[in-house]
Design an enzyme around this catalytic site. Structure first.
Site, PDB file in Angstrom:
ATOM      1  N   LYS A  51      19.981 -13.444  10.278  1.00 42.22           N
ATOM      2  CA  LYS A  51      20.198 -13.196   8.840  1.00 42.22           C
ATOM      3  C   LYS A  51      20.829 -14.420   8.184  1.00 42.22           C
ATOM      4  CE  LYS A  51      20.642  -8.307   9.723  1.00 42.22           C
ATOM      5  NZ  LYS A  51      21.550  -7.324  10.337  1.00 42.22           N
ATOM      6  N   GLN A  95      27.424  -4.715  10.276  1.00 41.16           N
ATOM      7  CA  GLN A  95      26.441  -4.382  11.304  1.00 41.16           C
ATOM      8  C   GLN A  95      26.802  -3.060  11.995  1.00 41.16           C
ATOM      9  OE1 GLN A  95      23.647  -6.261  11.854  1.00 41.16           O
ATOM     10  NE2 GLN A  95      22.952  -4.822  13.391  1.00 41.16           N
ATOM     11  N   ASP A 118      22.513  -2.602   2.231  1.00 44.89           N
ATOM     12  CA  ASP A 118      21.997  -1.749   3.301  1.00 44.89           C
ATOM     13  C   ASP A 118      21.575  -0.368   2.781  1.00 44.89           C
ATOM     14  OD1 ASP A 118      21.764  -2.623   5.948  1.00 44.89           O
ATOM     15  OD2 ASP A 118      23.933  -2.651   6.241  1.00 44.89           O
TER      16      ASP A 118
HETATM   17  N1  GUN Z   1      21.909  -1.953  12.852  1.00 39.27           N
HETATM   18  C1  GUN Z   1      20.592  -1.803  13.073  1.00 39.27           C
HETATM   19  N2  GUN Z   1      19.908  -1.890  11.920  1.00 39.27           N
HETATM   20  C2  GUN Z   1      20.812  -2.109  10.943  1.00 39.27           C
HETATM   21  C3  GUN Z   1      20.725  -2.302   9.532  1.00 39.27           C
HETATM   22  O1  GUN Z   1      19.657  -2.268   8.929  1.00 39.27           O
HETATM   23  N3  GUN Z   1      21.906  -2.500   8.897  1.00 39.27           N
HETATM   24  C4  GUN Z   1      23.086  -2.526   9.523  1.00 39.27           C
HETATM   25  N4  GUN Z   1      24.190  -2.719   8.804  1.00 39.27           N
HETATM   26  N5  GUN Z   1      23.216  -2.341  10.827  1.00 39.27           N
HETATM   27  C5  GUN Z   1      22.083  -2.149  11.528  1.00 39.27           C
END
Ligand code: GUN
Length: 294
Positions: A51, A95, A118
């Site tokens: 990211k 995350q 998110d």
């Molecule tokens: N863990 C797995 N997929 C995601 C996501 O799309 N966002 C976040 N914050 N954690 C994740």
């Protein structure tokens, strides 16, 4: 059988994002994303780094907090509050999942819903449920929907089975597919580990979206001939014949399922690249909203 090329479709989205970033920068605005990781889960570390790298590739501002697994909930929430108040940050992602001593809900509730790219904050969940387009939608289901649209796969009137009921994928996926409009208007069934005769339910699907988080769970007998299969799973499976010691596999037993399909996504190179592409797009959309550019 068509292989749906998530990498290529993500590249197309990134090209639009790069142009949008350049336009915003010309007005003195640099979209900024903050990613917070607690603990040292190798898969999560890899996601967080990709990211960060993608932000740089697109010309965006990126902040990365990699915190020890012992970080307290209070300290994590304090960091979220600092990011809420930081005008250079338009998107905040913590995350998931955090270590077990942290109440994930409390952390999500602390994120400013205007920066919750998110789409996990209750306000954004409510907006998706209400069909209010002003909210943020979780990136993985958004990416799956974009894959279907870009691949010319009609969802209107289709029977779609979403396998999995998580907050991150299954639930928002079902809401998106049943909403009115492009990539929606489907008849949606949400199936999960407790569903009776899961293979039979999945066989009703014109489009099957596998998001159950179990390697190669979907076998040939789950899939009707000519179905479209979207594989959301990214599972690390031990494979000591490889230098890394593992291989990535989806929730679908690709070798036996693919020959039955009209179209299918590979793992890797299917849904994964789209998730990050949608995260970038949502962060840019957030920066535009903060600047009152719509
Ligand atoms: N863990 C797995 N997929 C995601 C996501 O799309 N966002 C976040 N914050 N954690 C994740």
């Amino acid at each position: 059988m068509t292989l749906i090329d998530g990498k290529a479709i993500a590249q197309k989205t990134h090209a639009a994002s790069r142009a949008a970033v350049a336009e915003l920068k010309a007005r003195g605005i640099t979209p900024g994303l903050a990613v917070v990781l607690v603990g040292a889960d190798p898969a999560s570390q890899a996601y967080v780094r990709s990211k960060d790298k993608m932000c740089h590739d697109l010309g965006m501002h990126s902040v990365k907090h990699e915190l020890p697994a012992t970080t307290s909930q209070a300290d994590l929430i304090a960091i979220v509050r600092l990011l809420n108040a930081d005008p250079a940050i338009h998107g905040i992602l913590v995350q998931s999942p955090p270590p077990s001593h942290i109440d994930e809900r409390a952390v999500i509730d602390a994120i400013d819903p205007r920066k919750d790219v998110d789409g996990f904050h209750p306000l954004n969940v409510a907006k998706l449920t209400l069909g209010d387009p002003d909210g943020f939608v979780p990136c993985t289901p958004l990416g799956c929907q974009r894959l279907l649209i870009e691949s010319g796969i009609e969802t209107a009137g289709a029977n779609i089975v979403v396998l999995g009921r998580s907050m991150i994928v299954g639930k928002p996926m079902a809401l998106l597919l049943m909403a009115k409009g492009p990539g929606g208007d489907a008849t949606v069934t949400v199936a999960h580990s407790r569903t009776r005769d899961l293979p039979a339910v999945c066989r009703t699907a014109d489009i099957l979206i596998a998001a159950i988080g179990r390697p190669e769970f979907v076998r040939a007998d789950f899939v009707k001939d000519g179905a479209v299969v979207i594989d959301v799973g990214i599972n690390r499976v031990d494979d000591f014949s490889l230098p890394k010691g593992y291989r990535l596999t989806g929730d679908v037993a690709f070798a036996e399922v693919a020959p039955k399909c009209r179209a299918i996504t590979p793992v890797p190179g299917g849904v994964g690249p789209m998730t990050i592409a949608m995260l970038m797009a949502s962060t840019i959309a957030s920066a535009r909203r903060f600047a009152a550019l719509g």
